[in-house]
Design an enzyme around this catalytic site. Structure first.
Site, PDB file in Angstrom:
ATOM      1  CB  SER A   5      74.878  21.796  49.061  1.00 47.34           C
ATOM      2  OG  SER A   5      73.666  21.245  49.500  1.00 47.34           O
ATOM      3  NE  ARG A  14      71.926  25.618  56.754  1.00 43.47           N
ATOM      4  CZ  ARG A  14      72.352  25.797  55.540  1.00 43.47           C
ATOM      5  NH1 ARG A  14      73.232  24.957  55.026  1.00 43.47           N
ATOM      6  NH2 ARG A  14      71.941  26.819  54.818  1.00 43.47           N
ATOM      7  CG  HIS A  56      69.008  19.247  51.875  1.00 43.36           C
ATOM      8  ND1 HIS A  56      70.136  19.105  51.103  1.00 43.36           N
ATOM      9  CD2 HIS A  56      68.770  20.589  51.945  1.00 43.36           C
ATOM     10  CE1 HIS A  56      70.548  20.295  50.699  1.00 43.36           C
ATOM     11  NE2 HIS A  56      69.748  21.219  51.202  1.00 43.36           N
ATOM     12  CE  LYS A 110      70.858  30.490  45.430  1.00 36.86           C
ATOM     13  NZ  LYS A 110      70.427  29.823  46.661  1.00 36.86           N
TER      14      LYS A 110
HETATM   15  P1  ADP Z   1      68.665  27.292  48.664  1.00 30.85           P
HETATM   16  O1  ADP Z   1      69.552  27.662  47.509  1.00 30.85           O
HETATM   17  O2  ADP Z   1      67.200  27.468  48.364  1.00 30.85           O
HETATM   18  O3  ADP Z   1      69.051  27.907  49.980  1.00 30.85           O
HETATM   19  P2  ADP Z   1      69.593  24.765  49.768  1.00 30.85           P
HETATM   20  O4  ADP Z   1      69.531  23.397  49.153  1.00 30.85           O
HETATM   21  O5  ADP Z   1      70.922  25.294  50.135  1.00 30.85           O
HETATM   22  O6  ADP Z   1      68.822  25.704  48.767  1.00 30.85           O
HETATM   23  O7  ADP Z   1      68.691  24.803  51.068  1.00 30.85           O
HETATM   24  C1  ADP Z   1      67.302  24.542  51.021  1.00 30.85           C
HETATM   25  C2  ADP Z   1      66.748  24.738  52.419  1.00 30.85           C
HETATM   26  O8  ADP Z   1      67.265  23.716  53.256  1.00 30.85           O
HETATM   27  C3  ADP Z   1      67.143  26.079  53.060  1.00 30.85           C
HETATM   28  O9  ADP Z   1      66.047  26.525  53.857  1.00 30.85           O
HETATM   29  C4  ADP Z   1      68.307  25.719  53.938  1.00 30.85           C
HETATM   30  O10 ADP Z   1      68.386  26.583  55.076  1.00 30.85           O
HETATM   31  C5  ADP Z   1      67.934  24.296  54.340  1.00 30.85           C
HETATM   32  N1  ADP Z   1      69.126  23.512  54.636  1.00 30.85           N
HETATM   33  C6  ADP Z   1      70.236  23.346  53.907  1.00 30.85           C
HETATM   34  N2  ADP Z   1      71.132  22.557  54.552  1.00 30.85           N
HETATM   35  C7  ADP Z   1      70.551  22.238  55.727  1.00 30.85           C
HETATM   36  C8  ADP Z   1      70.972  21.487  56.862  1.00 30.85           C
HETATM   37  N3  ADP Z   1      72.184  20.953  56.969  1.00 30.85           N
HETATM   38  N4  ADP Z   1      70.107  21.364  57.882  1.00 30.85           N
HETATM   39  C9  ADP Z   1      68.892  21.949  57.821  1.00 30.85           C
HETATM   40  N5  ADP Z   1      68.443  22.690  56.811  1.00 30.85           N
HETATM   41  C10 ADP Z   1      69.259  22.834  55.774  1.00 30.85           C
END
Ligand code: ADP
Length: 162
Positions: A129, A91, A18, A42
């Site tokens: 995460s 990703r 992130h 979630k």
């Molecule tokens: P959500 O539940 O909205 O998917 P996340 O926190 O899992 O929330 O992800 C938020 C955004 O950040 C999403 O677009 C996800 O693809 C992106 N994201 C999560 N982890 C990574 C990472 N390691 N590298 C790049 N983008 C990421």
């Protein structure tokens, strides 16, 4: 430099992936609003307050970053803040289907708002995460995935759950 963008997500918790994306967004936009979704369906590991606090600490000193929470549709939140760009991360190919669906749904809801996808550094392209919490439960070293204070919070939470 363009205007503002919103980077919405669960951030449960924030990872180096992130943070990598926020830094990339700041090379394009002068202001990035990192918007933490309440997402009660979630069943997040951390409360929205905790997720916001962790993100604030992780982005401390990064000029142009604001961290807030929101409990409505992301397009409504964007409009309320007069922002017409949503940033999401891609990703792997596996992200594509879900992200594509969501971007097109958001476009149907708000034609004037664009979703822009950014790719993280390859070293974070496998990082999520969800996976890191599972790895933490099995005793993995989290230092290459999250800041130390986040790793501590994850371990504390896992202990409380036992
Ligand atoms: P959500 O539940 O909205 O998917 P996340 O926190 O899992 O929330 O992800 C938020 C955004 O950040 C999403 O677009 C996800 O693809 C992106 N994201 C999560 N982890 C990574 C990472 N390691 N590298 C790049 N983008 C990421």
């Amino acid at each position: 430099m363009c205007q503002k963008a919103i980077y919405p997500g669960s951030f449960d918790p924030v990872t180096f992936g992130h943070i990598d994306l926020i830094k990339r967004a700041l090379t394009i936009f002068s202001e990035v609003i990192v918007a933490v979704a309440h997402n009660p369906n979630k069943h997040p590991t951390f409360s929205v307050k905790e997720r916001v606090e962790m993100l604030k600490k992780a982005t401390k000193g990064m000029e142009g970053v604001e961290v807030v929470d929101f409990g409505c549709l992301v397009v409504d939140f964007a409009r309320k803040n007069k922002v017409n760009v949503i940033i999401r991360g891609l990703r792997m190919i596996s992200d594509f289907e879900y992200e594509f669906q969501m971007a097109l749904t958001n476009r149907r809801l708000a034609e004037d708002i664009e979703t822009i996808f950014l790719m993280p550094s390859e070293k974070y392209s496998f990082l999520s995460s969800k996976l890191l919490k599972e790895a933490a439960g099995l005793g993995a070293d989290l230092s290459s995935f999250v800041p130390d204070f986040v790793a501590q919070k994850i371990r504390q939470r896992l202990k409380q759950k036992k």
